[in-house]
Design a protein around this motif. Structure first.
Motif, PDB file in Angstrom:
ATOM      1  N   ASP A 141       0.825  -1.205   0.000  1.00 33.22           N
ATOM      2  CA  ASP A 141       0.000   0.000   0.000  1.00 33.22           C
ATOM      3  C   ASP A 141       0.858   1.255   0.000  1.00 33.22           C
ATOM      4  O   ASP A 141       0.535   2.257  -0.648  1.00 33.22           O
ATOM      5  CB  ASP A 141      -0.915   0.019   1.231  1.00 33.22           C
ATOM      6  N   LEU A 142       1.961   1.198   0.714  1.00 39.87           N
ATOM      7  CA  LEU A 142       2.848   2.356   0.800  1.00 39.87           C
ATOM      8  C   LEU A 142       3.480   2.660  -0.561  1.00 39.87           C
ATOM      9  O   LEU A 142       3.497   3.820  -1.001  1.00 39.87           O
ATOM     10  CB  LEU A 142       3.932   2.078   1.844  1.00 39.87           C
ATOM     11  N   THR A 143       3.988   1.642  -1.233  1.00 40.83           N
ATOM     12  CA  THR A 143       4.601   1.877  -2.540  1.00 40.83           C
ATOM     13  C   THR A 143       3.555   2.270  -3.583  1.00 40.83           C
ATOM     14  O   THR A 143       3.855   3.041  -4.499  1.00 40.83           O
ATOM     15  CB  THR A 143       5.356   0.624  -3.001  1.00 40.83           C
ATOM     16  N   PHE A 144       2.338   1.771  -3.441  1.00 40.96           N
ATOM     17  CA  PHE A 144       1.270   2.155  -4.359  1.00 40.96           C
ATOM     18  C   PHE A 144       0.964   3.641  -4.235  1.00 40.96           C
ATOM     19  O   PHE A 144       0.746   4.341  -5.239  1.00 40.96           O
ATOM     20  CB  PHE A 144       0.018   1.323  -4.082  1.00 40.96           C
ATOM     21  N   LEU A 149       1.648   9.455  -6.099  1.00 36.80           N
ATOM     22  CA  LEU A 149       2.236  10.782  -5.910  1.00 36.80           C
ATOM     23  C   LEU A 149       3.289  11.106  -6.968  1.00 36.80           C
ATOM     24  O   LEU A 149       3.952  12.142  -6.885  1.00 36.80           O
ATOM     25  CB  LEU A 149       2.862  10.888  -4.518  1.00 36.80           C
ATOM     26  N   LYS A 150       3.446  10.213  -7.946  1.00 32.92           N
ATOM     27  CA  LYS A 150       4.373  10.425  -9.065  1.00 32.92           C
ATOM     28  C   LYS A 150       5.829  10.510  -8.618  1.00 32.92           C
ATOM     29  O   LYS A 150       6.639  11.244  -9.209  1.00 32.92           O
ATOM     30  CB  LYS A 150       3.999  11.689  -9.847  1.00 32.92           C
ATOM     31  N   VAL A 151       6.175   9.765  -7.578  1.00 31.80           N
ATOM     32  CA  VAL A 151       7.576   9.663  -7.191  1.00 31.80           C
ATOM     33  C   VAL A 151       8.318   8.920  -8.304  1.00 31.80           C
ATOM     34  O   VAL A 151       7.783   7.958  -8.872  1.00 31.80           O
ATOM     35  CB  VAL A 151       7.704   8.903  -5.856  1.00 31.80           C
ATOM     36  N   PRO A 152       9.529   9.362  -8.691  1.00 30.23           N
ATOM     37  CA  PRO A 152      10.265   8.681  -9.767  1.00 30.23           C
ATOM     38  C   PRO A 152      10.341   7.175  -9.540  1.00 30.23           C
ATOM     39  O   PRO A 152      10.640   6.713  -8.444  1.00 30.23           O
ATOM     40  CB  PRO A 152      11.657   9.335  -9.700  1.00 30.23           C
ATOM     41  N   MET A 153      10.051   6.428 -10.597  1.00 34.60           N
ATOM     42  CA  MET A 153       9.962   4.980 -10.481  1.00 34.60           C
ATOM     43  C   MET A 153      11.266   4.326 -10.039  1.00 34.60           C
ATOM     44  O   MET A 153      11.254   3.300  -9.357  1.00 34.60           O
ATOM     45  CB  MET A 153       9.520   4.387 -11.829  1.00 34.60           C
ATOM     46  N   PHE A 155      13.349   5.398  -7.845  1.00 40.09           N
ATOM     47  CA  PHE A 155      13.446   5.463  -6.385  1.00 40.09           C
ATOM     48  C   PHE A 155      12.520   4.432  -5.737  1.00 40.09           C
ATOM     49  O   PHE A 155      12.875   3.815  -4.729  1.00 40.09           O
ATOM     50  CB  PHE A 155      13.094   6.866  -5.899  1.00 40.09           C
ATOM     51  N   ILE A 156      11.331   4.259  -6.315  1.00 38.37           N
ATOM     52  CA  ILE A 156      10.407   3.269  -5.775  1.00 38.37           C
ATOM     53  C   ILE A 156      10.982   1.867  -5.926  1.00 38.37           C
ATOM     54  O   ILE A 156      10.893   1.042  -5.005  1.00 38.37           O
ATOM     55  CB  ILE A 156       9.045   3.365  -6.486  1.00 38.37           C
ATOM     56  N   MET A 157      11.612   1.597  -7.069  1.00 33.64           N
ATOM     57  CA  MET A 157      12.191   0.274  -7.305  1.00 33.64           C
ATOM     58  C   MET A 157      13.312  -0.002  -6.301  1.00 33.64           C
ATOM     59  O   MET A 157      13.374  -1.090  -5.704  1.00 33.64           O
ATOM     60  CB  MET A 157      12.736   0.178  -8.724  1.00 33.64           C
ATOM     61  N   VAL A 158      14.210   0.974  -6.094  1.00 34.25           N
ATOM     62  CA  VAL A 158      15.302   0.797  -5.130  1.00 34.25           C
ATOM     63  C   VAL A 158      14.737   0.585  -3.722  1.00 34.25           C
ATOM     64  O   VAL A 158      15.219  -0.257  -2.959  1.00 34.25           O
ATOM     65  CB  VAL A 158      16.246   2.013  -5.178  1.00 34.25           C
ATOM     66  N   PHE A 159      13.706   1.354  -3.376  1.00 29.56           N
ATOM     67  CA  PHE A 159      13.066   1.235  -2.071  1.00 29.56           C
ATOM     68  C   PHE A 159      12.489  -0.165  -1.885  1.00 29.56           C
ATOM     69  O   PHE A 159      12.703  -0.822  -0.850  1.00 29.56           O
ATOM     70  CB  PHE A 159      11.978   2.294  -1.963  1.00 29.56           C
ATOM     71  N   GLU A 160      11.757  -0.641  -2.893  1.00 29.79           N
ATOM     72  CA  GLU A 160      11.141  -1.970  -2.809  1.00 29.79           C
ATOM     73  C   GLU A 160      12.196  -3.075  -2.729  1.00 29.79           C
ATOM     74  O   GLU A 160      12.110  -3.976  -1.890  1.00 29.79           O
ATOM     75  CB  GLU A 160      10.242  -2.201  -4.023  1.00 29.79           C
ATOM     76  N   MET A 161      13.200  -3.005  -3.626  1.00 31.47           N
ATOM     77  CA  MET A 161      14.198  -4.061  -3.671  1.00 31.47           C
ATOM     78  C   MET A 161      15.032  -4.100  -2.390  1.00 31.47           C
ATOM     79  O   MET A 161      15.341  -5.174  -1.868  1.00 31.47           O
ATOM     80  CB  MET A 161      15.118  -3.867  -4.888  1.00 31.47           C
ATOM     81  N   THR A 162      15.398  -2.925  -1.873  1.00 37.00           N
ATOM     82  CA  THR A 162      16.197  -2.886  -0.647  1.00 37.00           C
ATOM     83  C   THR A 162      15.422  -3.465   0.525  1.00 37.00           C
ATOM     84  O   THR A 162      15.928  -4.293   1.298  1.00 37.00           O
ATOM     85  CB  THR A 162      16.624  -1.440  -0.333  1.00 37.00           C
ATOM     86  N   ARG A 220       5.435 -13.253 -12.577  1.00 44.29           N
ATOM     87  CA  ARG A 220       4.225 -12.752 -11.919  1.00 44.29           C
ATOM     88  C   ARG A 220       3.802 -11.376 -12.423  1.00 44.29           C
ATOM     89  O   ARG A 220       2.916 -10.743 -11.852  1.00 44.29           O
ATOM     90  CB  ARG A 220       4.438 -12.713 -10.403  1.00 44.29           C
ATOM     91  N   GLY A 221       4.463 -10.904 -13.472  1.00 46.85           N
ATOM     92  CA  GLY A 221       4.047  -9.660 -14.091  1.00 46.85           C
ATOM     93  C   GLY A 221       4.484  -8.402 -13.390  1.00 46.85           C
ATOM     94  O   GLY A 221       3.825  -7.358 -13.492  1.00 46.85           O
ATOM     95  N   TYR A 222       5.616  -8.461 -12.656  1.00 47.74           N
ATOM     96  CA  TYR A 222       6.080  -7.258 -11.954  1.00 47.74           C
ATOM     97  C   TYR A 222       6.415  -6.167 -12.955  1.00 47.74           C
ATOM     98  O   TYR A 222       7.019  -6.402 -13.999  1.00 47.74           O
ATOM     99  CB  TYR A 222       7.307  -7.570 -11.113  1.00 47.74           C
ATOM    100  N   SER A 223       6.025  -4.953 -12.620  1.00 51.48           N
ATOM    101  CA  SER A 223       6.296  -3.803 -13.481  1.00 51.48           C
ATOM    102  C   SER A 223       6.529  -2.581 -12.621  1.00 51.48           C
ATOM    103  O   SER A 223       5.978  -2.454 -11.524  1.00 51.48           O
ATOM    104  CB  SER A 223       5.121  -3.550 -14.434  1.00 51.48           C
ATOM    105  N   LEU A 224       7.355  -1.663 -13.115  1.00 51.22           N
ATOM    106  CA  LEU A 224       7.566  -0.414 -12.415  1.00 51.22           C
ATOM    107  C   LEU A 224       6.363   0.501 -12.521  1.00 51.22           C
ATOM    108  O   LEU A 224       6.218   1.451 -11.761  1.00 51.22           O
ATOM    109  CB  LEU A 224       8.804   0.312 -12.962  1.00 51.22           C
ATOM    110  N   ARG A 225       5.499   0.240 -13.468  1.00 54.54           N
ATOM    111  CA  ARG A 225       4.324   1.094 -13.653  1.00 54.54           C
ATOM    112  C   ARG A 225       3.330   0.846 -12.525  1.00 54.54           C
ATOM    113  O   ARG A 225       3.318  -0.203 -11.885  1.00 54.54           O
ATOM    114  CB  ARG A 225       3.659   0.802 -15.003  1.00 54.54           C
ATOM    115  N   ALA A 226       2.483   1.832 -12.318  1.00 55.76           N
ATOM    116  CA  ALA A 226       1.443   1.689 -11.298  1.00 55.76           C
ATOM    117  C   ALA A 226       0.542   0.512 -11.640  1.00 55.76           C
ATOM    118  O   ALA A 226       0.203   0.280 -12.803  1.00 55.76           O
ATOM    119  CB  ALA A 226       0.626   2.969 -11.207  1.00 55.76           C
ATOM    120  N   SER A 227       0.168  -0.229 -10.640  1.00 55.23           N
ATOM    121  CA  SER A 227      -0.663  -1.407 -10.864  1.00 55.23           C
ATOM    122  C   SER A 227      -2.093  -0.999 -11.208  1.00 55.23           C
ATOM    123  O   SER A 227      -2.487   0.152 -11.069  1.00 55.23           O
ATOM    124  CB  SER A 227      -0.654  -2.289  -9.609  1.00 55.23           C
TER     125      SER A 227
END
Length: 258
Positions: A141-144, A149-153, A155-162, A220-227
């Motif tokens: 929910d947090l990453t969604f 909020l249009k945070v650069p993708m 940064f979201i990817m690094v946040f999720e992976m870390t 599983r269809g992971y994508s950097l784009r919004a789900s």
């Protein structure tokens, strides 16, 4: 192995807490995210001698933890991770900023001590706010909301992976230590002379695990784009809560000196 196992359990503890069902857990994730950002920005805006002005903000983490029914032993203990960094950043002030700030009886408190105390209090408030957000909001929910909020993708990817891969890395460390103990009798863990081999094995296993995780994610269809998950609308009560809390946090800043 007990120490590594404990670290793995600690990493999963916040995820388990985020599945609770309290008034804070049910609050819209976007509301909690905005309030947390506002709180951290306001706290960081105080000068380095504003210890007294910051003390009213201590009500924020304690009230939220009480409403969310979060155990302080689980959330508060994680603040200690940031303590060495803040001590390293502020300990020099104690020796170089020796001008008196105020006197308590026969004890004179210098500006350096006051600035160090302010840095530690800022650290406590900001880290607690972030931990409460994570402990009351599922990670997905947090990453969604970050995507909304249009945070650069990137940064979201690094946040999720870390966030996700730290637990995987600890699992690999535990597996290696378990194998080492099974082959070395009563030895409690790898000897310092085996550090090179240990790190090499960990690197190889981590890279192999990362490749398998990446393949599984793509399957599983992971994508950097919004789900395509539906966006939960903000209720009127949540909007009112957002406005009132942000006004209280910001208003308190202007009614204090610092």
């Amino acid at each position: 192995m007990p120490d590594v196992s404990a670290r793995v359990r600690e990493l999963r503890a916040l995820d388990n807490l985020s599945l609770g069902d309290t008034i804070i857990h049910r609050l819209h994730p976007l509301v909690k995210l905005i309030i947390t950002v506002v709180f951290i920005v306001v706290v960081a805006s105080f000068n380095r001698y504003a210890f007294v002005s910051l003390t009213p903000y201590l009500f924020y983490p304690f009230i939220l933890m009480a409403l969310a029914e979060l155990p302080y032993t689980v959330v508060g203990a994680r603040v200690l991770v940031a303590l060495p960094f803040c001590l390293f950043a502020g300990i020099g002030n104690v020796f170089f900023d020796r001008d008196p700030a105020f006197t308590l009886g026969s004890l004179t408190v210098s500006l350096g001590v006051l600035s160090l105390a302010t840095i530690l209090l800022k650290m406590y408030l900001c880290v607690m706010a972030a931990l409460i957000l994570v402990a009351t909001t599922p990670f997905t929910d947090l990453t969604f909301q970050l995507r909304r909020l249009k945070v650069p993708m990137i940064f979201i990817m690094v946040f999720e992976m870390t966030y996700r891969y730290i637990g995987v890395l600890f699992e690999e460390v535990r597996a290696i230590i378990t194998a080492y103990r099974l082959r070395s009798g009563a030895t409690k863990g790898p000897h310092i002379t085996h550090a090179g081999s240990f790190l090499g094995q960990l690197t190889v296993r981590a890279l192999d695990r990362a490749e398998r995780v990446h393949v599984a994610m793509r399957c599983r269809g992971y994508s950097l784009r919004a789900s395509d998950r539906p966006k939960r609308p903000l209720r009127a009560s949540e909007i009112i809560a957002l406005v009132l809390v942000c006004l209280a946090i910001i208003g308190l800043r202007f009614f204090t000196i610092g």
